[in-house]
Design a protein around this motif. Structure first.
Motif, PDB file in Angstrom:
ATOM      1  N   VAL A 291       0.838  -1.202   0.000  1.00  0.00           N
ATOM      2  CA  VAL A 291       0.000   0.000   0.000  1.00  0.00           C
ATOM      3  C   VAL A 291       0.869   1.245   0.000  1.00  0.00           C
ATOM      4  CG1 VAL A 291      -1.749   1.307   1.257  1.00  0.00           C
ATOM      5  CG2 VAL A 291      -1.894  -1.194   1.150  1.00  0.00           C
ATOM      6  N   GLN A 292       1.923   1.234   0.781  1.00  0.00           N
ATOM      7  CA  GLN A 292       2.820   2.397   0.849  1.00  0.00           C
ATOM      8  C   GLN A 292       3.478   2.659  -0.495  1.00  0.00           C
ATOM      9  OE1 GLN A 292       5.213   0.938   4.117  1.00  0.00           O
ATOM     10  NE2 GLN A 292       4.049   2.091   5.649  1.00  0.00           N
ATOM     11  N   LEU A 293       3.842   1.597  -1.193  1.00  0.00           N
ATOM     12  CA  LEU A 293       4.423   1.769  -2.517  1.00  0.00           C
ATOM     13  C   LEU A 293       3.386   2.314  -3.491  1.00  0.00           C
ATOM     14  CD1 LEU A 293       6.860   1.474  -4.348  1.00  0.00           C
ATOM     15  CD2 LEU A 293       6.209  -0.921  -4.743  1.00  0.00           C
ATOM     16  N   TYR A 294       2.158   1.861  -3.347  1.00  0.00           N
ATOM     17  CA  TYR A 294       1.081   2.366  -4.210  1.00  0.00           C
ATOM     18  C   TYR A 294       0.870   3.865  -3.972  1.00  0.00           C
ATOM     19  CZ  TYR A 294      -3.297   2.080  -6.899  1.00  0.00           C
ATOM     20  OH  TYR A 294      -4.293   2.233  -7.845  1.00  0.00           O
ATOM     21  N   GLN A 295       0.976   4.286  -2.741  1.00  0.00           N
ATOM     22  CA  GLN A 295       0.888   5.710  -2.423  1.00  0.00           C
ATOM     23  C   GLN A 295       1.992   6.483  -3.152  1.00  0.00           C
ATOM     24  OE1 GLN A 295       0.789   4.843   1.948  1.00  0.00           O
ATOM     25  NE2 GLN A 295      -0.771   6.447   2.005  1.00  0.00           N
ATOM     26  N   GLU A 296       3.164   5.859  -3.242  1.00  0.00           N
ATOM     27  CA  GLU A 296       4.281   6.494  -3.945  1.00  0.00           C
ATOM     28  C   GLU A 296       4.003   6.576  -5.440  1.00  0.00           C
ATOM     29  OE1 GLU A 296       7.868   8.510  -3.814  1.00  0.00           O
ATOM     30  OE2 GLU A 296       6.690   7.722  -2.137  1.00  0.00           O
ATOM     31  N   TRP A 297       3.447   5.501  -6.004  1.00  0.00           N
ATOM     32  CA  TRP A 297       3.084   5.527  -7.424  1.00  0.00           C
ATOM     33  C   TRP A 297       2.051   6.612  -7.713  1.00  0.00           C
ATOM     34  CZ3 TRP A 297       2.339  -0.173  -9.540  1.00  0.00           C
ATOM     35  CH2 TRP A 297       3.558  -0.846  -9.466  1.00  0.00           C
ATOM     36  N   LEU A 298       1.103   6.757  -6.790  1.00  0.00           N
ATOM     37  CA  LEU A 298       0.043   7.738  -6.997  1.00  0.00           C
ATOM     38  C   LEU A 298       0.590   9.156  -7.116  1.00  0.00           C
ATOM     39  CD1 LEU A 298      -3.021   8.105  -7.235  1.00  0.00           C
ATOM     40  CD2 LEU A 298      -3.112   8.353  -4.747  1.00  0.00           C
ATOM     41  N   LYS A 299       1.686   9.435  -6.424  1.00  0.00           N
ATOM     42  CA  LYS A 299       2.318  10.765  -6.511  1.00  0.00           C
ATOM     43  C   LYS A 299       2.888  11.007  -7.908  1.00  0.00           C
ATOM     44  CE  LYS A 299       3.790  10.670  -1.650  1.00  0.00           C
ATOM     45  NZ  LYS A 299       4.967  10.584  -0.742  1.00  0.00           N
ATOM     46  N   ASN A 300       3.088   9.949  -8.648  1.00  0.00           N
ATOM     47  CA  ASN A 300       3.674  10.043  -9.981  1.00  0.00           C
ATOM     48  C   ASN A 300       2.689   9.640 -11.067  1.00  0.00           C
ATOM     49  OD1 ASN A 300       6.793  10.519  -9.486  1.00  0.00           O
ATOM     50  ND2 ASN A 300       6.082   9.079  -7.923  1.00  0.00           N
ATOM     51  N   ALA A 301       1.404   9.850 -10.780  1.00  0.00           N
ATOM     52  CA  ALA A 301       0.324   9.522 -11.712  1.00  0.00           C
ATOM     53  C   ALA A 301      -0.571  10.741 -11.900  1.00  0.00           C
ATOM     54  CB  ALA A 301      -0.494   8.349 -11.172  1.00  0.00           C
ATOM     55  N   PRO A 302      -1.301  10.827 -13.004  1.00  0.00           N
ATOM     56  CA  PRO A 302      -2.220  11.945 -13.209  1.00  0.00           C
ATOM     57  C   PRO A 302      -3.190  12.074 -12.040  1.00  0.00           C
ATOM     58  CG  PRO A 302      -1.993  10.701 -15.238  1.00  0.00           C
ATOM     59  CD  PRO A 302      -1.296   9.906 -14.173  1.00  0.00           C
ATOM     60  N   PRO A 303      -3.529  13.295 -11.634  1.00  0.00           N
ATOM     61  CA  PRO A 303      -4.437  13.490 -10.498  1.00  0.00           C
ATOM     62  C   PRO A 303      -5.772  12.766 -10.663  1.00  0.00           C
ATOM     63  CG  PRO A 303      -3.404  15.562 -11.120  1.00  0.00           C
ATOM     64  CD  PRO A 303      -3.036  14.569 -12.169  1.00  0.00           C
ATOM     65  N   GLU A 304      -6.214  12.599 -11.903  1.00  0.00           N
ATOM     66  CA  GLU A 304      -7.502  11.946 -12.119  1.00  0.00           C
ATOM     67  C   GLU A 304      -7.458  10.450 -11.827  1.00  0.00           C
ATOM     68  OE1 GLU A 304      -5.898  12.641 -16.429  1.00  0.00           O
ATOM     69  OE2 GLU A 304      -5.748  13.581 -14.456  1.00  0.00           O
ATOM     70  N   SER A 305      -6.291   9.915 -11.459  1.00  0.00           N
ATOM     71  CA  SER A 305      -6.184   8.491 -11.145  1.00  0.00           C
ATOM     72  C   SER A 305      -7.124   8.088 -10.021  1.00  0.00           C
ATOM     73  CB  SER A 305      -4.748   8.126 -10.776  1.00  0.00           C
ATOM     74  OG  SER A 305      -3.911   8.112 -11.917  1.00  0.00           O
ATOM     75  N   THR A 306      -7.315   8.964  -9.031  1.00  0.00           N
ATOM     76  CA  THR A 306      -8.186   8.618  -7.904  1.00  0.00           C
ATOM     77  C   THR A 306      -9.663   8.686  -8.270  1.00  0.00           C
ATOM     78  OG1 THR A 306      -7.993  10.895  -7.103  1.00  0.00           O
ATOM     79  CG2 THR A 306      -6.557   9.237  -6.093  1.00  0.00           C
ATOM     80  N   ASN A 307      -9.951   9.064  -9.503  1.00  0.00           N
ATOM     81  CA  ASN A 307     -11.334   9.049  -9.980  1.00  0.00           C
ATOM     82  C   ASN A 307     -11.464   8.179 -11.227  1.00  0.00           C
ATOM     83  OD1 ASN A 307     -14.066   9.940  -9.661  1.00  0.00           O
ATOM     84  ND2 ASN A 307     -13.792  11.323 -11.396  1.00  0.00           N
ATOM     85  N   SER A 308     -10.463   7.316 -11.446  1.00  0.00           N
ATOM     86  CA  SER A 308     -10.424   6.524 -12.668  1.00  0.00           C
ATOM     87  C   SER A 308     -10.560   5.032 -12.391  1.00  0.00           C
ATOM     88  CB  SER A 308      -9.104   6.759 -13.417  1.00  0.00           C
ATOM     89  OG  SER A 308      -9.023   8.081 -13.895  1.00  0.00           O
ATOM     90  N   THR A 309     -11.310   4.349 -13.281  1.00  0.00           N
ATOM     91  CA  THR A 309     -11.348   2.893 -13.291  1.00  0.00           C
ATOM     92  C   THR A 309     -10.449   2.450 -14.442  1.00  0.00           C
ATOM     93  OG1 THR A 309     -13.248   2.740 -14.786  1.00  0.00           O
ATOM     94  CG2 THR A 309     -13.703   3.000 -12.430  1.00  0.00           C
ATOM     95  N   TRP A 310     -10.617   1.220 -14.921  1.00  0.00           N
ATOM     96  CA  TRP A 310      -9.821   0.716 -16.041  1.00  0.00           C
ATOM     97  C   TRP A 310     -10.015   1.552 -17.293  1.00  0.00           C
ATOM     98  CZ3 TRP A 310     -12.040  -2.742 -12.593  1.00  0.00           C
ATOM     99  CH2 TRP A 310     -13.450  -2.771 -12.636  1.00  0.00           C
ATOM    100  N   ASP A 311     -11.229   2.070 -17.503  1.00  0.00           N
ATOM    101  CA  ASP A 311     -11.457   2.908 -18.684  1.00  0.00           C
ATOM    102  C   ASP A 311     -10.597   4.163 -18.660  1.00  0.00           C
ATOM    103  OD1 ASP A 311     -13.411   1.444 -20.199  1.00  0.00           O
ATOM    104  OD2 ASP A 311     -14.879   1.926 -18.663  1.00  0.00           O
TER     105      ASP A 311
END
Length: 506
Positions: A291-311
């Motif tokens: 989970v901690q690593l995923y948090q790190e990935w999220l910092k390096n992903a588009p902000p809309e990732s937290t509102n995105s599914t597979w589409d």
């Protein structure tokens, strides 16, 4: 069938109808279905109330190839007693079913057997199949079965391997059951030593990357989680000003897509969702590290990732927003479509591996298989109650034959079920950049045979994977709760899940 079992199936059928009519929420449907022993596995939970994702322009290619002449002759001869028969098959809109619906006319022309393929949302597939087996009605001759339904429906389907032996006069020459990948057979089709059906659909996670971006920054395609993470950080730092991030995630709060990402992170760090003691293990050291690593990935992903599914994740790759994605192989053909902005730029490889190794299967619980490639699949089953079982058996063999599986693959760009399909000259010919590409399939086969991971096979899992886990993870990732503390979040999830498992007597 006992009254108890009859009553249970009535409840499941009514429950599915209530959800289809939106009289109950998805959360309630999954929870109550789980208590009755019906779950939804891996990829298929997403199909409740909807259709298969990322089926954009360009995925469906040309399936119009001449069928094998010997098979045609055999079908014409063997089908004579069944001319005028009508068989019915119910399924949701999987890629093979969609293409098969286009090809079924060829079977009818050869045999005189009419085929009706009823394509409906997944909850309706469940309702129709349950009602059919409950009353032993034989309304449907073939069933689409999510892999997590196999235990429930195995007693209601004909073992195709045994039927092939028992009916030599109807056995398609060269059908070759050994041609189905053993991991697929074991993971999808077999229950208590019996084949409940034939593997029919298998989305699986692989690692995909923009070769041009990696070459620009002199980054080798990553083989490990650490290499992937380093590349993601480097690209974000270098390209963020140009609107590109290292990776993109399917991290929508409260959605099954976030659960899919999370399970893979847990496995990659050497963890499991449940332990051998059937206690939730998602809050142990390995899982929290994921989970901690995923948090790190999220910092390096588009902000809309937290509102995105597979589409949304697919769209990030299609629009040039991201350079690396560890996700579903079914993304790939759409990126090579004729109208794609990134045609030919994406490459694919076997999924990244963690430095801590995998947790052994016997250390996990509820049939969970930790590995590097998260999968979700389904089978095609022959109804024991069919009034036209022999005619349906002919169609099932035809639909799952080497030739038709190849043509379905060419028509949909999805991973075939047969080993021989991957090596078929027609499939190999399409291993080039362009619409209907199959250039990702050699990697998909390697992943299926070596890296296939499966979520827990338990009735309550559908509810957990759509509610407790992604809801609380979403709160963590969006800062709504837990103050960024992954351990605190996972402890909260563990308490809720362990209590529910205990209450259910599992």
């Amino acid at each position: 069938m006992s009254f108890k079992e009859y009553d249970k199936k009535t409840y499941i059928a009514d429950l599915a109808k209530d959800f289809g009519a939106r009289r109950i929420s998805k959360r309630d449907f999954l929870r109550k279905a789980g208590m009755m022993g019906i779950g939804f596995s891996a990829f298929n939970t997403m199909l409740l109330g909807g259709t298969r994702p990322f089926r954009g322009n360009g995925l469906i290619g040309d399936a119009a190839y001449a069928q094998d002449a010997e098979m045609n002759k055999w079908l014409k001869d063997v089908s004579t007693p069944f001319k005028g028969t009508k068989i019915r098959y119910t399924s949701e809109a999987t890629p093979p079913t969609v293409v098969l619906d286009k090809l079924k006319g060829e079977f009818t022309e050869l045999t005189g057997i009419e085929v009706e393929i009823e394509i409906v949302p997944l909850e309706q597939v469940l309702a129709k199949a349950t009602q059919d087996v409950q009353g032993q009605l034989g309304t449907y001759d073939l069933y689409y079965l999510d892999q997590s339904w196999v235990a429930t429906f195995a007693q209601d389907t004909v073992d195709p391997v045994q039927y092939y032996k028992d009916k030599p006069d109807l056995a398609m020459p060269g059908f070759d059951f050994e041609d189905f990948s053993k991991p697929l057979v074991d993971g999808l089709a077999v229950y208590e030593g019996k084949w409940a059906g034939i593997p029919f659909d298998i989305p699986i996670m692989c690692t995909m990357y923009r070769a041009d971006i990696l070459e620009k920054h002199k980054i080798a395609p990553p083989n490990t989680v650490d290499e992937f993470t380093a590349a993601v950080k480097m690209i974000t730092e270098a390209e963020k000003g140009n609107g590109m991030y290292g990776t993109g995630l399917q991290a929508k709060s409260g959605h099954y897509s976030l659960n899919c990402d999370w399970t893979q992170m847990v496995w990659n760090e050497g963890g499991s969702i449940f332990g051998a003691d059937k206690k939730f293990a998602g809050n142990d050291e390995a899982a929290v590290r994921g989970v901690q690593l995923y948090q790190e990935w999220l910092k390096n992903a588009p902000p809309e990732s937290t509102n995105s599914t597979w589409d949304g994740q697919w769209q990030m790759g299609a629009s040039g927003q991201v350079a690396l994605i560890n996700s579903w192989d079914e993304f790939f053909p759409g990126w090579d479509a004729a109208d794609s902005k990134v045609q030919g730029l994406w490459q694919i490889k076997r999924p990244i591996q963690g430095k801590h190794g995998l947790r052994a299967v016997d250390k996990a619980g509820f049939g969970e298989i930790p590995n590097w490639g998260h999968q979700g699949g389904s089978i095609l089953g022959l109804s024991k109650y069919s009034k036209n079982v022999d005619a349906a058996w002919l169609f099932m063999q035809w639909a799952c034959s080497k030739d038709i599986m190849v043509r379905c693959t060419l028509g949909g760009g999805f991973a075939p079920m047969r080993i021989s399909s991957f090596a078929d000259p027609r499939v190999k010919e399409k291993e080039v950049v362009g619409p209907g590409t199959t250039r990702h399939l050699p990697v998909v086969l390697e992943t299926i045979n070596n890296d296939m991971a499966s979520e827990p096979d338990m009735p309550l899992w559908a509810g957990f994977s759509n509610n407790e886990i992604p809801v609380n993870l979403g709160k963590l990732l969006t800062g709504q709760d837990f103050g960024g503390d992954a351990k605190k979040c996972m402890d909260t999830i563990a308490a809720a899940i362990d209590a529910a498992v205990t209450e259910a007597g599992l």
